[in-house]
Scaffold this motif. Structure first.
Motif, mmCIF file in Angstrom:
data_model
loop_
_atom_site.group_PDB
_atom_site.id
_atom_site.type_symbol
_atom_site.label_atom_id
_atom_site.label_comp_id
_atom_site.label_asym_id
_atom_site.label_seq_id
_atom_site.Cartn_x
_atom_site.Cartn_y
_atom_site.Cartn_z
ATOM 1 N N SER A 100 0.846 -1.194 0.000
ATOM 2 C CA SER A 100 0.000 0.000 0.000
ATOM 3 C C SER A 100 0.881 1.244 0.000
ATOM 4 N N PRO A 101 0.301 2.426 -0.255
ATOM 5 C CA PRO A 101 1.101 3.657 -0.243
ATOM 6 C C PRO A 101 1.846 3.837 1.076
ATOM 7 N N GLY A 102 3.150 3.994 0.990
ATOM 8 C CA GLY A 102 4.003 4.135 2.167
ATOM 9 C C GLY A 102 5.450 4.047 1.721
ATOM 10 N N ASN A 103 6.360 4.606 2.486
ATOM 11 C CA ASN A 103 7.769 4.627 2.070
ATOM 12 C C ASN A 103 8.698 3.973 3.086
ATOM 13 N N GLU A 104 8.154 3.043 3.894
ATOM 14 C CA GLU A 104 8.981 2.398 4.911
ATOM 15 C C GLU A 104 9.754 1.210 4.340
ATOM 16 N N LEU A 105 10.998 1.077 4.782
ATOM 17 C CA LEU A 105 11.834 -0.079 4.469
ATOM 18 C C LEU A 105 12.443 -0.549 5.783
ATOM 19 N N ALA A 106 12.643 -1.849 5.913
ATOM 20 C CA ALA A 106 13.204 -2.370 7.161
ATOM 21 C C ALA A 106 14.273 -3.415 6.867
ATOM 22 N N ILE A 107 15.374 -3.294 7.582
ATOM 23 C CA ILE A 107 16.450 -4.280 7.515
ATOM 24 C C ILE A 107 16.602 -4.874 8.913
ATOM 25 N N THR A 108 16.555 -6.190 9.017
ATOM 26 C CA THR A 108 16.684 -6.861 10.314
ATOM 27 C C THR A 108 17.802 -7.898 10.248
ATOM 28 N N LYS A 109 18.078 -8.517 11.397
ATOM 29 C CA LYS A 109 19.111 -9.554 11.438
ATOM 30 C C LYS A 109 18.721 -10.739 10.559
ATOM 31 N N ASP A 110 17.426 -11.009 10.492
ATOM 32 C CA ASP A 110 16.943 -12.148 9.710
ATOM 33 C C ASP A 110 16.568 -11.778 8.280
ATOM 34 N N GLN A 111 16.522 -10.484 7.995
ATOM 35 C CA GLN A 111 16.119 -10.039 6.656
ATOM 36 C C GLN A 111 17.073 -8.956 6.182
ATOM 37 N N ALA A 112 18.022 -9.356 5.336
ATOM 38 C CA ALA A 112 19.063 -8.431 4.886
ATOM 39 C C ALA A 112 18.640 -7.611 3.680
ATOM 40 N N THR A 113 17.499 -7.949 3.061
ATOM 41 C CA THR A 113 16.995 -7.184 1.919
ATOM 42 C C THR A 113 15.579 -6.705 2.223
ATOM 43 N N SER A 114 15.092 -5.758 1.435
ATOM 44 C CA SER A 114 13.751 -5.222 1.659
ATOM 45 C C SER A 114 13.065 -4.958 0.320
ATOM 46 N N THR A 209 1.226 -2.952 11.024
ATOM 47 C CA THR A 209 2.295 -2.997 12.021
ATOM 48 C C THR A 209 3.283 -1.842 11.823
ATOM 49 N N ALA A 210 3.261 -1.231 10.632
ATOM 50 C CA ALA A 210 4.137 -0.084 10.369
ATOM 51 C C ALA A 210 3.631 1.172 11.069
ATOM 52 N N GLY A 211 2.446 1.081 11.684
ATOM 53 C CA GLY A 211 1.900 2.231 12.400
ATOM 54 C C GLY A 211 0.958 3.071 11.574
ATOM 55 N N ARG A 212 0.637 2.607 10.363
ATOM 56 C CA ARG A 212 -0.277 3.343 9.492
ATOM 57 C C ARG A 212 -1.651 2.696 9.478
ATOM 58 N N SER A 213 -2.641 3.497 9.114
ATOM 59 C CA SER A 213 -4.008 3.011 8.944
ATOM 60 C C SER A 213 -4.406 3.283 7.502
ATOM 61 N N ILE A 214 -4.873 2.252 6.788
ATOM 62 C CA ILE A 214 -5.227 2.410 5.381
ATOM 63 C C ILE A 214 -6.635 1.872 5.129
ATOM 64 N N SER A 215 -7.233 2.302 4.029
ATOM 65 C CA SER A 215 -8.541 1.786 3.641
ATOM 66 C C SER A 215 -8.337 0.587 2.718
ATOM 67 N N LEU A 216 -9.403 -0.177 2.491
ATOM 68 C CA LEU A 216 -9.303 -1.340 1.616
ATOM 69 C C LEU A 216 -8.894 -0.937 0.199
ATOM 70 N N SER A 217 -9.328 0.240 -0.235
ATOM 71 C CA SER A 217 -9.010 0.688 -1.592
ATOM 72 C C SER A 217 -7.530 1.032 -1.760
ATOM 73 N N ASP A 218 -6.791 1.178 -0.640
ATOM 74 C CA ASP A 218 -5.358 1.486 -0.719
ATOM 75 C C ASP A 218 -4.512 0.245 -0.999
ATOM 76 N N VAL A 219 -5.090 -0.936 -0.809
ATOM 77 C CA VAL A 219 -4.328 -2.180 -0.968
ATOM 78 C C VAL A 219 -4.091 -2.470 -2.447
ATOM 79 N N ARG A 220 -2.818 -2.595 -2.827
ATOM 80 C CA ARG A 220 -2.465 -2.927 -4.206
ATOM 81 C C ARG A 220 -2.246 -4.432 -4.374
ATOM 82 N N MET A 221 -1.826 -5.086 -3.270
ATOM 83 C CA MET A 221 -1.522 -6.514 -3.316
ATOM 84 C C MET A 221 -1.421 -7.029 -1.887
ATOM 85 N N PHE A 222 -1.754 -8.300 -1.666
ATOM 86 C CA PHE A 222 -1.481 -8.877 -0.350
ATOM 87 C C PHE A 222 -0.872 -10.258 -0.523
ATOM 88 N N LEU A 223 0.047 -10.592 0.387
ATOM 89 C CA LEU A 223 0.804 -11.841 0.295
ATOM 90 C C LEU A 223 0.504 -12.737 1.490
#
Length: 223
Positions: A100-114, A209-223
């Protein structure tokens, strides 16, 4: 299952309350109308009695008001059912990652790519992604080249411009897209997990979990 049962019960209760309120309202209107009509007939001028056309007109007005009341009740019921359906649909996304619209990226010990995505209003010959750390300092500039209109997926390898792995943490990114001298409208899209579903006067929203609230119409894809 608990979400479905609660939603169904709430919907049934709301529909029953709306129907009861509508029935009471319609009955009150009819009673008041009939009382006024009888009073009018009892006190009419014997030399100038009410004409049949007048009586028919007043009865038609009462029928119209009653019909509008029933239509409003029906529409309220349909809207209530639609809202319950949206809640159930949204609840099925809890635990899934949505794009969904947002610009967050996260790198963790278990996830070296984003992974992320760029949505373009039109095709662009030159797209650039700038990744910054929590302090706003640029750590990586990615030349993406040409991209087509629509949603374009991409992946950050978790490295800075020097080729070194960055520290685990939260990062953000911005997009610049051009087609020659023309700036192409772009939207940053990011993945985040759905934590909860909320229903309000504005409709159904997904709490991420990113701290944002979105509407159903904002969803482009779900996995």
């Amino acid at each position: 299952m608990a979400v479905s049962d609660t939603t169904a019960a709430s919907s049934a209760s709301a529909n029953a309350a709306a129907a009861a309120a509508s029935a009471t309202s319609s009955a009150d209107i009819e009673q008041r109308f009939l009382k006024l009509l009888v009073t009018q007939l009892n006190n009419q001028d014997p030399l100038n009695p009410m004409q049949n056309s007048e009586l028919t007109s007043q009865l038609a007005q009462m029928s119209t008001v009653s019909g509008i009341e029933k239509l409003n009740s029906t529409m309220s019921g349909l809207l209530s059912q639609s809202g319950a359906s949206q809640v159930l649909q949204a609840a099925s996304m809890i635990g899934y990652a949505v794009l969904s619209p947002g610009n967050e990226l996260a790198i963790t010990k278990d996830q070296a790519t984003s992974g992320f995505a760029v949505e373009l209003a039109g095709s662009a010959a030159d797209v650039k992604v700038v990744i910054s750390d929590a302090d706003g300092k640029t750590v990586r500039t990615m030349e993406m080249g040409a991209m087509a209109a629509g949603v374009n997926g991409a992946t950050w390898d978790g490295k800075n411009d020097a080729g070194d792995a960055v520290a685990a943490g939260a990062y953000t990114y911005s997009v610049v897209a051009n087609n020659g001298s023309t700036v192409v409208k772009s939207t940053a899209l990011s993945f985040s997990q759905v934590a909860a579903v909320k229903q309000s006067a504005d409709g159904v929203s997904l709490e991420l979990t990113a701290g944002r609230s979105i509407s159903l119409s904002d969803v482009r894809m779900f996995l």
